[in-house]
Design a protein around this motif. Structure first.
Motif, PDB file in Angstrom:
ATOM      1  N   SER A 180     -80.387 -18.380  31.879  1.00  0.00           N
ATOM      2  CA  SER A 180     -79.031 -18.787  31.526  1.00  0.00           C
ATOM      3  C   SER A 180     -78.364 -19.518  32.692  1.00  0.00           C
ATOM      4  CB  SER A 180     -78.209 -17.563  31.116  1.00  0.00           C
ATOM      5  OG  SER A 180     -76.881 -17.931  30.824  1.00  0.00           O
ATOM      6  N   GLU A 210     -79.980 -21.062  35.076  1.00  0.00           N
ATOM      7  CA  GLU A 210     -80.712 -22.315  35.212  1.00  0.00           C
ATOM      8  C   GLU A 210     -80.182 -23.358  34.233  1.00  0.00           C
ATOM      9  OE1 GLU A 210     -85.333 -23.937  34.685  1.00  0.00           O
ATOM     10  OE2 GLU A 210     -84.875 -21.786  34.581  1.00  0.00           O
ATOM     11  N   ALA A 211     -79.928 -22.939  32.995  1.00  0.00           N
ATOM     12  CA  ALA A 211     -79.376 -23.867  32.003  1.00  0.00           C
ATOM     13  C   ALA A 211     -77.988 -24.344  32.416  1.00  0.00           C
ATOM     14  CB  ALA A 211     -79.318 -23.196  30.635  1.00  0.00           C
ATOM     15  N   GLY A 212     -77.174 -23.423  32.932  1.00  0.00           N
ATOM     16  CA  GLY A 212     -75.838 -23.812  33.376  1.00  0.00           C
ATOM     17  C   GLY A 212     -75.875 -24.783  34.535  1.00  0.00           C
ATOM     18  N   ARG A 213     -76.806 -24.565  35.454  1.00  0.00           N
ATOM     19  CA  ARG A 213     -76.944 -25.472  36.584  1.00  0.00           C
ATOM     20  C   ARG A 213     -77.330 -26.877  36.110  1.00  0.00           C
ATOM     21  NH1 ARG A 213     -80.668 -22.871  38.993  1.00  0.00           N
ATOM     22  NH2 ARG A 213     -79.264 -21.409  40.050  1.00  0.00           N
ATOM     23  N   ALA A 214     -78.213 -26.947  35.130  1.00  0.00           N
ATOM     24  CA  ALA A 214     -78.596 -28.248  34.584  1.00  0.00           C
ATOM     25  C   ALA A 214     -77.426 -28.907  33.843  1.00  0.00           C
ATOM     26  CB  ALA A 214     -79.790 -28.090  33.642  1.00  0.00           C
ATOM     27  N   ASP A 215     -76.615 -28.104  33.158  1.00  0.00           N
ATOM     28  CA  ASP A 215     -75.434 -28.652  32.485  1.00  0.00           C
ATOM     29  C   ASP A 215     -74.459 -29.266  33.488  1.00  0.00           C
ATOM     30  OD1 ASP A 215     -76.336 -27.949  29.967  1.00  0.00           O
ATOM     31  OD2 ASP A 215     -75.292 -26.020  29.959  1.00  0.00           O
ATOM     32  N   HIS A 252     -81.468 -33.895  32.811  1.00  0.00           N
ATOM     33  CA  HIS A 252     -80.827 -32.595  33.060  1.00  0.00           C
ATOM     34  C   HIS A 252     -80.569 -31.858  31.748  1.00  0.00           C
ATOM     35  CE1 HIS A 252     -80.527 -33.132  37.311  1.00  0.00           C
ATOM     36  NE2 HIS A 252     -79.701 -34.161  37.228  1.00  0.00           N
ATOM     37  N   ARG A 253     -80.220 -32.579  30.707  1.00  0.00           N
ATOM     38  CA  ARG A 253     -80.003 -31.915  29.412  1.00  0.00           C
ATOM     39  C   ARG A 253     -81.321 -31.403  28.835  1.00  0.00           C
ATOM     40  NH1 ARG A 253     -75.699 -35.754  29.219  1.00  0.00           N
ATOM     41  NH2 ARG A 253     -73.748 -34.592  29.096  1.00  0.00           N
ATOM     42  N   HIS A 289     -83.721 -30.321  30.757  1.00  0.00           N
ATOM     43  CA  HIS A 289     -83.941 -29.123  31.576  1.00  0.00           C
ATOM     44  C   HIS A 289     -83.140 -27.948  31.028  1.00  0.00           C
ATOM     45  CE1 HIS A 289     -84.095 -27.378  35.953  1.00  0.00           C
ATOM     46  NE2 HIS A 289     -84.445 -26.500  35.036  1.00  0.00           N
ATOM     47  N   SER A 290     -81.869 -28.198  30.680  1.00  0.00           N
ATOM     48  CA  SER A 290     -81.028 -27.135  30.138  1.00  0.00           C
ATOM     49  C   SER A 290     -81.596 -26.600  28.830  1.00  0.00           C
ATOM     50  CB  SER A 290     -79.604 -27.664  29.920  1.00  0.00           C
ATOM     51  OG  SER A 290     -78.790 -26.692  29.309  1.00  0.00           O
ATOM     52  N   ARG A 327     -82.996 -22.767  27.900  1.00  0.00           N
ATOM     53  CA  ARG A 327     -82.450 -21.959  26.800  1.00  0.00           C
ATOM     54  C   ARG A 327     -83.550 -21.418  25.890  1.00  0.00           C
ATOM     55  NH1 ARG A 327     -77.066 -22.698  27.383  1.00  0.00           N
ATOM     56  NH2 ARG A 327     -76.439 -24.693  28.283  1.00  0.00           N
TER      57      ARG A 327
END
Length: 488
Positions: free
Chosen positions: A158, A160-165, A305-306, A308-309, A313
């Protein structure tokens, strides 16, 4: 309890995050752009995922290449005052704030509580007890903590996804800078081009008015039946009709520039009304290589990056297949008398390990995993499409820019020759060697050629901006000021 904690620590050290790891996609791209000035190369391919130094164009503020101080000032104003950029900056700040919140999920949640209560039981609840003896007081205070043991990486994925966002939001901001600055430069060059076309129309209208005055003088002398006067008057009126149309387009361009710089539409009217020459356009622009382009294009970076996010997820959804373990603890004090609240015998404590595992809900979990997989596949396709569009944009802009210079050479020759032809036609008409029709035709050709040359030079300048925009170069670390509205 100590063996339990030791076992949990060992499990945490051995824990791994479930779900796929993000791998930067690689796409085969040509070594050079078709039509670039770079020598032809073989049809070998380059891996766009490899990161190296980018082309020099990406490190320069492109608008300075035009050598126009007013354009430089307008771009600087835009970067700090444009409202679309402020909106994008707010989105970036929001994504950052959400990421900070997710990072706290990796740490224990600690809270403190305390109560003081006075309770009276009814006579039916405690039969035979006197009224005064049915009153009881209680006091307690405690500090509790709970911590999700992220054995399967749900929290880590989670975060990691936020960092990519957040990274995608930052690239979105850069991409908008590219678009807005390019729009300002294009509007400014259009404005100067329109002012040049207005000058051409005004001068030609003046020449045609002189021709009309000469024809009218000949008519008054009885040398014209009125036919030549009507034709000359019609052409002069047609040329004069161009002037208010161009003036309206100039006003529209001025309004657009003002709004892009964060001002009211009429704010720059006095500043931009005075005509200026169209800035000089660089003869050539080195686009670098396609691989260089893909390293600096913010829309490509945002798409990656999206992806990656979305990949992270998938791990968040997959973690729901496994039990969720929570370690909780409480230490406090409880007493019936406030004076005894912190006494040794009032001490309370609790250590607990909670397990939450919805193994009977496996169908819903797998459905969420399938949906996350589909999102990742969609983002991969979107990334690949973004790469292809970036290559298409740059290739198209490069071809247009290079061909525009060739067209300008011919348009300049046509404008020069048509002006000379119109001058000769008027001289021959004055000498009686030719008729008015030749003069009117030559003047009409002169207007069309000079207007086409002015429009062509403007198009070449805006094509240069389009190429710079496609190359996504020259963006200083300039951000709009953060302004927080008061909340009551």
């Amino acid at each position: 309890m100590r063996p339990l904690i030791t076992a949990l620590a060992a499990a945490l050290l051995a824990a791994c995050a479930v779900g796929p790891e993000h791998v930067r996609p690689s796409m085969a791209v040509p070594e050079t752009f078709e039509g670039s000035d770079v020598p032809d190369a073989t049809a070998a391919t380059a891996n766009a995922a490899v990161g190296t130094a980018a082309t020099a164009v990406a490190d320069t503020a492109f608008w300075r290449a035009f050598g126009d101080p007013q354009l430089n000032a307008l771009v600087e104003d835009t970067l700090v005052a444009n409202h679309d950029l402020r909106i994008a900056l707010a989105r970036f700040d929001r994504a950052n704030a959400l990421l900070r919140g997710r990072r706290f999920d990796r740490l224990p949640t600690i809270d403190a509580s305390g109560t003081a209560a006075s309770n009276r039981a009814s006579a039916d609840q405690v039969p035979g007890v006197p009224r005064d003896a049915r009153d009881t007081d209680s006091f307690d205070i405690g500090i509790g903590a709970s911590w999700e043991l992220d054995l399967f990486g749900r929290v880590r994925r989670s975060v990691e996804a936020g960092r990519a966002d957040v990274a995608a939001s930052a690239e979105d901001l850069r991409a908008l800078q590219v678009a807005i600055v390019g729009e300002v430069a294009t509007a400014y060059l259009d404005l100067r081009g329109l002012q040049e076309r207005l000058r051409v129309a005004t001068e030609n209208a003046g020449n045609q008015q002189q021709t009309l005055a000469l024809v009218q003088a000949r008519r008054e002398a009885g040398q014209d039946s009125g036919f030549d006067s009507a034709r000359a008057s019609a052409q002069a009126a047609s040329t004069s009709a161009r002037i208010p149309v161009l003036e309206a387009e100039i006003a529209v361009a001025t309004h657009r520039i003002a709004v892009l710089t964060g001002r009211t539409p009429e704010a720059l009217r006095a500043q931009l009304t005075a005509p200026r020459a169209l800035p000089a356009v660089p003869r050539s622009i080195d686009p670098g290589t396609p691989a260089d382009l893909l390293r600096v294009r913010p829309d490509v970076a945002a798409a990656e990056h999206r992806l990656h996010s979305a990949t992270a997820r998938v791990g968040v959804a997959t973690a729901d297949l496994f039990p969720r373990l929570t370690l909780g603890g409480l230490i406090g004090s409880q007493a019936g008398d406030i004076d005894a609240l912190f006494g040794r015998d009032s001490e309370t404590r609790l250590v607990a390990l909670g397990i939450d595992w919805s193994f009977l809900d496996i169908g819903r979990v797998r459905a969420r995993i399938a949906a996350a997989d589909a999102d990742a596949e969609m983002e991969l396709a979107r990334y690949q499409q973004t790469v292809l569009r970036a290559l298409e944009d740059t290739g198209n802009a490069l071809v247009r820019f290079n061909r525009a210079h060739d067209a300008d050479v011919e348009l300049e020759r046509a404008a020069r020759d048509s002006a000379h032809a119109a001058q000769l036609a008027r001289m021959r008409f004055d000498a009686g060697a030719t008729g008015l029709l030749d003069v009117l035709d030559a003047e009409r050709s002169q207007l069309q050629a000079e207007d086409a040359f002015a429009a062509g030079r403007t198009r070449t300048a805006t094509d240069a901006v389009a190429l710079y925009r496609a190359l996504a170069g020259g963006w200083p670390q300039t951000l709009p000021p953060r302004e927080t509205a008061g909340v009551r």
